[in-house]
Each structure stands twice: as structure tokens, then as C-alpha cells.
Design an enzyme around this catalytic site. Structure first.
Site, short mmCIF file in Angstrom:
data_model
loop_
_atom_site.label_atom_id
_atom_site.label_comp_id
_atom_site.label_asym_id
_atom_site.label_seq_id
_atom_site.Cartn_x
_atom_site.Cartn_y
_atom_site.Cartn_z
CB THR A 36 25.66 16.36 7.58
OG1 THR A 36 26.02 15.52 6.49
CG2 THR A 36 25.18 15.51 8.75
N GLY A 131 17.45 9.58 -6.09
CA GLY A 131 18.28 10.13 -5.01
C GLY A 131 19.76 9.90 -5.26
CG LEU A 132 21.02 6.78 -6.89
CD1 LEU A 132 21.03 5.56 -7.79
CD2 LEU A 132 21.78 6.48 -5.60
CD GLU A 167 20.13 20.92 -7.95
OE1 GLU A 167 18.95 20.92 -7.56
OE2 GLU A 167 20.55 20.16 -8.85
CG ASP A 179 23.80 15.45 -4.61
OD1 ASP A 179 24.16 15.16 -3.46
OD2 ASP A 179 22.63 15.31 -5.02
C1 GLA Z 1 20.22 15.84 -1.62
C2 GLA Z 1 21.02 17.14 -1.73
C3 GLA Z 1 22.33 17.05 -0.98
C4 GLA Z 1 22.12 16.54 0.44
C5 GLA Z 1 21.23 15.31 0.46
C6 GLA Z 1 20.85 14.87 1.86
O1 GLA Z 1 20.89 14.81 -2.26
O2 GLA Z 1 21.29 17.42 -3.09
O3 GLA Z 1 22.96 18.30 -0.98
O4 GLA Z 1 21.62 17.54 1.27
O5 GLA Z 1 20.02 15.52 -0.26
O6 GLA Z 1 21.97 14.41 2.52
#
Ligand code: GLA
Length: 394
Positions: A36, A131-132, A167, A179
């Protein structure tokens, strides 16, 4: 971890000058609100006690020496702030370091002459590709170090935005700002409700009573993540452009689901329709989740986690067999109120809301089944919520 790091720092960079300062930059977990953020919607992340530790000492020249204990085979990587800082695929993680310095220098303009070099050693315990938020964690760590060693003050939001630029522009990953924001702004035992459109935010106490958030790392090696992620971002832009013909909106998440339903006839392409539906329903789920957590209605919170997962699986198509297996196994276990993937997807991690007394049995049951079905093991750890990036000496 930090004590040993100081010893290593002295060995690698010499004990002849003053010691460096100690830092911690957290990882992050997003409880709900998948994909989102780059659609101007809400997210619900928290900074974790997992993260990256560092010792950094200013230099009098403009050389940055970077040494990672996670990649000792790379040795000390050296670059100068006076050279053109460019992305190089062979540099791996050092690209985040270079990118962060590059955009800080660019942002400061004439004042960038005040930025000095640094000797930096880091050691992280964020599982790789989990994914953290490990890349944002290194970005925000370097931002903090660059500012401190150079005696420069910059707003946390400015630094988070520069991290996002690393990024988006340096690496080419079209991610949102969640993040970097969570890692800058994290607060111990608090979840952050962030509206990534307006950048308004508030802290919500992470009060789960005798339940915990269990992080389940798939350990999948992700090869397609960035390209598939960028395709989703592009599809959302296409859906937005179509909806803008009739709606006065800037982002997909400016539409309520009810308003979207009235306009969905405009979108012929089934895939674009699915992508937009996920994003808009997910944004509403985040706000509901925040309310259910505040009302201590953990059953409802857990149900929202699972609806989020289903939407990410069916409409956004970013889960995959590893995440789906973990989530489906999780929700069948005793004491689990809900589960979902977290992060970008395609691997990485999932989370489950689980009763504390059931965690042991959960792992005894889920770990071997996952290993048997997927062919390699998953890792499990309890999410503990920490402050954002900080100097450990303060
Ligand atoms: C990654 C991206 C975030 C976000 C998530 C999905 O972690 O870095 O900006 O878009 O994916 O929610």
C-alpha cells in the site's frame, strides 16, 4: 554482539586513535498493509530488536572504509566521497552505503564539503532475504553515521526519503517509504500507523496480551523479487491512470473500496482490476486492524491478517508456495489467531499472531512439515519491538 565488534574495530582500523561510536539500526516487520505504501496508503510496521550493529569513527579525509563482519570475504571496501558514486553490481551491499552517501552529499549541495569520511564496521543478525528491511536498515545506519561523524543535523523524514531514493534510483527497486520510515521512527513496544500518502503517523501500543507476533522466515532465495515488485508498481500506476479519468485522486489509496466499486467498470484488464482491488481493500484493512488492536480484539485483528494474506495471494499474486505453505500450516495450529506474509513477498517472511504458551508446540509441528513439503527449513523467532536507529552510547 557490540562488545566483540569494538575489539574487531580496533584490530581492523587500529587502536591508535580514539574509539568509534556504537550504533544499532533495527530491522522492521510490517504487521499489515502489504504494497500500500507506494500507492499512498497506510502501513502498520514496527522496528525490531533484530538489526545491524556498527562502530564508526570519523576520519579527517573524505575516505569511507566499510567492513562487514557478515561478508568478511569482501575485506575493507574503500571509496572516496570525491569520486563519482555509482551503482556497481559487484559491490553487493556496499551499494547501499555508497548510495546513501551520494544522496546525502547531493541533498546538502554546497554544504556537502562538510561531510567527512569514516571507518565503519558492521555486524547484523537480520536473516538475509527475509523481507525484514535489511537494506533500509543499512541505509538508515549509514545516514546516522554520516550525519554524526560530520556533525550535521538532518530531519529523520529527509533521511528516510533519501534512503528511498537509494532504492528507487540507485538500486532500481521501486519501493515505498515504509521500511526507511519504520527504521528511523521506530519506538520500543509501539507499532507505527503511517499514511504513506500524507506522511502523517501515530504510535499504537503493541499490546498483544499473552499473544506474540511470531516471524516465520521461508529461507527462499529470491531471484525475481525486484523485477516482479516493479511490475506490480507499474500495474498500480496504470490502474491509477485509468481511474483518474473519472476520479480526482493522486493515489489509488485515495479511493474507498465503495468508490472504487463504482468506478471499476473503467478497468477492462482483469489483472489491473485485481491489483487495484488488493491495494484499496488492504488500505481499509490497515485502519480496521489499528482499531481492533486498540480495542484489544485480537480475534478480529488475526482475521484481518489472514484476509490480507488471501488478498496478497489471490489479487496481488505475490505470495508463492513457500509463504502460502507457512501461512496455511500456521492458521491450523492451536492458539493461532491469524497469519499473513509480510514484506514484498515472493519468499521472505510471514507472521502469525499466536498464544505464547503454544509457540513451542507450533514450531515442533510446523517446522518439520514445512521442511518436508518445501525441501529446506524455515526459521522462527518472536518479534520484539525496538527503538529506531540510534547511537548506543547516548
Ligand atoms: C518492501 C518495500 C516496501 C513495501 C513492501 C510491501 O518491503 O520496501 O516499501 O512496499 O515491500 O508492502
Amino acid at each position: 554482539m557490540i562488545d566483540g565488534l569494538m575489539d574487531d574495530f580496533r584490530v581492523i582500523f587500529g587502536a591508535d586513535r580514539q574509539d568509534g561510536a556504537a550504533y544499532f539500526s533495527p530491522a522492521k516487520v510490517n504487521l499489515i498493509g502489504g504494497h500500500t505504501d507506494y500507492n499512498g496508503g497506510h502501513v502498520f510496521p514496527a522496528a525490531l530488536t533484530l538489526g545491524i550493529y556498527a562502530i564508526a569513527r570519523k576520519r579527517e579525509d573524505r575516505i569511507v572504509n566499510f567492513y562487514s563482519k557478515n561478508y568478511i570475504e569482501d575485506g575493507i571496501v574503500e571509496f572516496s566521497l570525491d569520486e563519482e558514486l555509482e551503482f556497481n553490481s559487484e559491490d553487493d551491499g556496499v551499494n547501499y552505503v555508497k548510495g546513501m552517501y551520494k544522496y546525502i552529499l547531493e541533498y546538502l549541495g554546497a554544504d556537502s564539503a562538510n561531510v567527512v569520511g569514516a571507518d565503519i564496521i558492521v555486524h547484523g543478525n537480520i536473516p538475509s532475504d527475509s523481507g525484514l528491511g535489511s537494506s533500509a536498515s543499512i541505509e538508515m545506519l549509514i545516514a546516522k553515521i554520516a550525519c554524526d561523524t560530520s556533525g550535521i543535523e538532518m530531519e529523520p523524514l529527509t533521511l528516510a526519503k533519501l534512503g528511498r531514493r537509494v532504492e528507487n534510483e540507485f538500486i532500481g527497486h521501486k519501493s515505498g517509504i515504509m521500511d526507511q520510515f519504520a527504521i528511523e521512527m521506530g519506538k520500543k513496544d509501539m507499532v507505527i500507523l503511517l499514511n504513506a500518502g500524507s506522511m502523517k503517523y501515530e504510535y499504537v501500543p503493541a499490546e498483544f496480551g499473552n499473544y506474540s507476533i511470531l516471524i516465520m522466515c521461508t529461507n527462499k532465495l529470491r531471484r525475481v523479487k525486484d523485477s516482479a515488485y516493479n511490475v506490480r508498481q507499474q500495474q498500480c500506476q496504470e490502474a491509477l491512470a485509468i481511474l483518474k479519468q473519472k476520479a480526482d485522486i493522486e493515489n489509488l489509496c485515495d479511493l474507498s473500496y465503495a468508490a472504487f466499486l463504482k468506478l471499476s467498470y473503467l478497468i477492462d484488464d482483469e489483472t489491473l482490476l485485481m491489483r487495484a482491488r488488493h491495494v484499496i481493500t488492504e488500505n481499509e484493512r490497515v485502519l480496521e486492524a489499528k482499531e481492533t488492536l486498540e480495542a484489544k480484539d485480537l480475534n478480529a485483528f488475526g482475521a484481518l491478517l489472514y484476509s490480507s494474506h488471501c488478498s496478497l495471494r489471490d489479487d496481488y499474486e505475490v505470495t508463492g508456495v513457500e509463504l502460502d505453505t507457512l501461512v496455511e500450516l500456521a492458521i491450523k495450529q492451536k492458539g493461532v489467531l491469524g497469519a499473513r506474509m509480510t514484506g514484498a513477498g515472493f519468499g521472505g517472511s510471514a507472521i502469525a499472531l499466536i498464544k505464547d504458551t503454544e509457540i513451542h508446540n507450533f514450531i515442533l509441528s510446523v517446522a518439520p512439515t514445512y521442511q518436508r513439503l518445501i525441501g529446506y527449513s524455515a526459521d522462527f523467532f518472536i518479534a520484539r519491538i525496538s527503538d529506531g536507529v540510534h547511537n548506543l552510547d547516548d
